[in-house]
Design a protein around this motif. Structure first.
Motif, PDB file in Angstrom:
ATOM      1  N   VAL A  75       0.917  -1.197   0.167  1.00  0.00           N
ATOM      2  CA  VAL A  75      -0.005   0.051   0.104  1.00  0.00           C
ATOM      3  C   VAL A  75       1.013   1.356  -0.065  1.00  0.00           C
ATOM      4  O   VAL A  75       0.432   2.343  -0.427  1.00  0.00           O
ATOM      5  N   ASP A  76       2.082   1.209   0.653  1.00  0.00           N
ATOM      6  CA  ASP A  76       2.866   2.576   0.474  1.00  0.00           C
ATOM      7  C   ASP A  76       3.841   2.329  -0.460  1.00  0.00           C
ATOM      8  O   ASP A  76       4.901   3.218  -0.417  1.00  0.00           O
ATOM      9  N   THR A  77       4.062   1.455  -1.271  1.00  0.00           N
ATOM     10  CA  THR A  77       5.198   1.268  -2.095  1.00  0.00           C
ATOM     11  C   THR A  77       4.895   2.185  -3.548  1.00  0.00           C
ATOM     12  O   THR A  77       3.974   2.068  -4.029  1.00  0.00           O
ATOM     13  N   ASN A  78       5.770   3.027  -3.761  1.00  0.00           N
ATOM     14  CA  ASN A  78       5.735   4.164  -4.743  1.00  0.00           C
ATOM     15  C   ASN A  78       5.433   3.172  -6.126  1.00  0.00           C
ATOM     16  O   ASN A  78       6.132   2.326  -6.479  1.00  0.00           O
ATOM     17  N   LYS A 102       0.895  -0.984  -8.556  1.00  0.00           N
ATOM     18  CA  LYS A 102      -0.224  -0.972  -9.244  1.00  0.00           C
ATOM     19  C   LYS A 102      -1.015  -2.282  -8.622  1.00  0.00           C
ATOM     20  O   LYS A 102      -0.225  -3.550  -8.733  1.00  0.00           O
ATOM     21  N   ALA A 103      -2.036  -2.178  -8.148  1.00  0.00           N
ATOM     22  CA  ALA A 103      -2.783  -3.147  -7.519  1.00  0.00           C
ATOM     23  C   ALA A 103      -3.280  -4.441  -8.532  1.00  0.00           C
ATOM     24  O   ALA A 103      -3.199  -4.130  -9.909  1.00  0.00           O
ATOM     25  N   LYS A 104      -3.034  -5.589  -8.152  1.00  0.00           N
ATOM     26  CA  LYS A 104      -3.481  -6.623  -8.983  1.00  0.00           C
ATOM     27  C   LYS A 104      -4.800  -7.190  -8.575  1.00  0.00           C
ATOM     28  O   LYS A 104      -5.416  -7.026  -7.540  1.00  0.00           O
ATOM     29  N   ASP A 105      -5.511  -7.892  -9.543  1.00  0.00           N
ATOM     30  CA  ASP A 105      -6.700  -8.426  -9.189  1.00  0.00           C
ATOM     31  C   ASP A 105      -6.557  -9.973  -9.943  1.00  0.00           C
ATOM     32  O   ASP A 105      -6.016 -10.443 -10.965  1.00  0.00           O
ATOM     33  N   VAL A 106      -7.714 -10.789  -9.634  1.00  0.00           N
ATOM     34  CA  VAL A 106      -7.785 -12.128 -10.005  1.00  0.00           C
ATOM     35  C   VAL A 106      -8.765 -12.197 -10.801  1.00  0.00           C
ATOM     36  O   VAL A 106      -9.977 -11.784 -10.524  1.00  0.00           O
ATOM     37  N   SER A 107      -8.787 -12.930 -12.200  1.00  0.00           N
ATOM     38  CA  SER A 107     -10.106 -13.009 -13.102  1.00  0.00           C
ATOM     39  C   SER A 107     -10.678 -14.165 -12.752  1.00  0.00           C
ATOM     40  O   SER A 107     -10.354 -15.297 -12.800  1.00  0.00           O
ATOM     41  N   PHE A 108     -12.026 -13.948 -12.247  1.00  0.00           N
ATOM     42  CA  PHE A 108     -12.892 -15.118 -12.056  1.00  0.00           C
ATOM     43  C   PHE A 108     -13.320 -15.792 -13.601  1.00  0.00           C
ATOM     44  O   PHE A 108     -13.456 -16.896 -13.518  1.00  0.00           O
ATOM     45  N   LYS A 109     -13.109 -14.882 -14.463  1.00  0.00           N
ATOM     46  CA  LYS A 109     -13.748 -15.528 -15.940  1.00  0.00           C
ATOM     47  C   LYS A 109     -12.961 -16.774 -16.337  1.00  0.00           C
ATOM     48  O   LYS A 109     -13.481 -17.650 -16.933  1.00  0.00           O
ATOM     49  N   SER A 119      -6.268 -16.125 -13.803  1.00  0.00           N
ATOM     50  CA  SER A 119      -5.528 -14.959 -14.565  1.00  0.00           C
ATOM     51  C   SER A 119      -5.555 -13.980 -13.527  1.00  0.00           C
ATOM     52  O   SER A 119      -6.452 -13.432 -13.000  1.00  0.00           O
ATOM     53  N   ILE A 120      -4.069 -13.631 -13.204  1.00  0.00           N
ATOM     54  CA  ILE A 120      -3.971 -12.133 -12.245  1.00  0.00           C
ATOM     55  C   ILE A 120      -3.530 -11.269 -13.369  1.00  0.00           C
ATOM     56  O   ILE A 120      -2.736 -11.290 -14.283  1.00  0.00           O
ATOM     57  N   HIS A 121      -4.243  -9.911 -13.097  1.00  0.00           N
ATOM     58  CA  HIS A 121      -3.819  -8.874 -13.996  1.00  0.00           C
ATOM     59  C   HIS A 121      -3.636  -7.921 -13.068  1.00  0.00           C
ATOM     60  O   HIS A 121      -4.113  -7.640 -12.022  1.00  0.00           O
ATOM     61  N   VAL A 122      -3.077  -6.635 -13.593  1.00  0.00           N
ATOM     62  CA  VAL A 122      -2.588  -5.298 -13.004  1.00  0.00           C
ATOM     63  C   VAL A 122      -3.739  -4.499 -13.306  1.00  0.00           C
ATOM     64  O   VAL A 122      -4.211  -4.115 -14.635  1.00  0.00           O
ATOM     65  N   ARG A 123      -4.094  -3.935 -12.343  1.00  0.00           N
ATOM     66  CA  ARG A 123      -5.140  -2.660 -12.455  1.00  0.00           C
ATOM     67  C   ARG A 123      -4.169  -1.400 -12.882  1.00  0.00           C
ATOM     68  O   ARG A 123      -3.933  -0.532 -11.923  1.00  0.00           O
ATOM     69  N   LYS A 124      -4.122  -1.102 -14.203  1.00  0.00           N
ATOM     70  CA  LYS A 124      -3.051  -0.161 -14.470  1.00  0.00           C
ATOM     71  C   LYS A 124      -3.750   1.159 -14.552  1.00  0.00           C
ATOM     72  O   LYS A 124      -3.171   2.192 -14.477  1.00  0.00           O
ATOM     73  N   ASN A 172       2.034   9.150  -5.121  1.00  0.00           N
ATOM     74  CA  ASN A 172       3.275   8.379  -5.714  1.00  0.00           C
ATOM     75  C   ASN A 172       3.206   7.226  -6.715  1.00  0.00           C
ATOM     76  O   ASN A 172       3.895   6.626  -7.085  1.00  0.00           O
ATOM     77  N   GLY A 173       1.924   7.217  -7.208  1.00  0.00           N
ATOM     78  CA  GLY A 173       1.500   6.469  -8.524  1.00  0.00           C
ATOM     79  C   GLY A 173       1.012   5.202  -7.904  1.00  0.00           C
ATOM     80  O   GLY A 173       0.674   4.195  -8.776  1.00  0.00           O
ATOM     81  N   ASN A 174       0.707   4.944  -6.640  1.00  0.00           N
ATOM     82  CA  ASN A 174       0.198   3.695  -5.832  1.00  0.00           C
ATOM     83  C   ASN A 174      -1.208   3.591  -6.337  1.00  0.00           C
ATOM     84  O   ASN A 174      -1.840   4.636  -6.122  1.00  0.00           O
ATOM     85  N   GLY A 175      -1.407   2.311  -6.713  1.00  0.00           N
ATOM     86  CA  GLY A 175      -2.696   2.344  -7.141  1.00  0.00           C
ATOM     87  C   GLY A 175      -3.666   1.180  -6.180  1.00  0.00           C
ATOM     88  O   GLY A 175      -4.551   0.560  -6.872  1.00  0.00           O
ATOM     89  N   VAL A 176      -3.296   1.243  -4.853  1.00  0.00           N
ATOM     90  CA  VAL A 176      -4.101   0.255  -4.009  1.00  0.00           C
ATOM     91  C   VAL A 176      -4.754   1.275  -3.302  1.00  0.00           C
ATOM     92  O   VAL A 176      -4.664   2.097  -2.715  1.00  0.00           O
TER      93      VAL A 176
END
Length: 131
Positions: free
Chosen positions: A32-35, A38-45, A77-82, A89-93
């Motif tokens: 959460v504090d890493t510059n 980008k948060a990741k997510d798991v695809s249920f599809k 499937s794990i993908h990044v929420r870009k 600081n650009g963190n996506g969490v």
């Protein structure tokens, strides 16, 4: 007995999905504090497609019909929420979103475990002759 094993296989795939989702959520929270993280997510599809391809057999009579093929992997499937950045600081969490996803995932996991326990209890009852 084939139906029973398909059910257990489906529950196993669901548990694998919940396990992988928990790992990804934990990784997001840990960063959460890493510059620039980008948060990741798991695809249920992908999990759904695996389940559908294993349980449905179809005869294609036209090239435009959907292909039903057996999948040889059990992965998710794990993908990044870009496109999301919540911090300068650009963190996506988004911590609130991650905590809510963790709670939903926990409920899903517990429901699958309860269903699996029910299946095993049914099998035990059958093996004991209904006693």
């Amino acid at each position: 007995m084939e139906l029973f094993s398909k059910t257990i296989r489906s529950l196993e795939m669901g548990l694998n999905y919940a396990n992988e989702k928990q790992k990804v959520i934990s990784q997001n929270i840990a960063n959460v504090d890493t510059n620039g993280y980008k948060a990741k997510d798991v695809s249920f599809k992908s999990v759904l497609n695996d389940a559908v391809s294993e349980s449905i057999e179809a005869n294609r009579t036209d090239y435009r019909h959907y292909k039903f093929t057996s999948s040889s992997h059990n992965g998710v499937s794990i993908h990044v929420r870009k496109d999301m950045s919540y911090h300068p600081n650009g963190n996506g969490v988004d911590m609130d979103k991650e905590m809510s996803e963790m709670a939903k995932n926990q409920i899903y996991y517990e429901a699958l475990v309860e269903r699996l326990n029910g299946k095993f209890n049914s099998l035990r009852t059958v093996l004991q002759g209904g006693k």
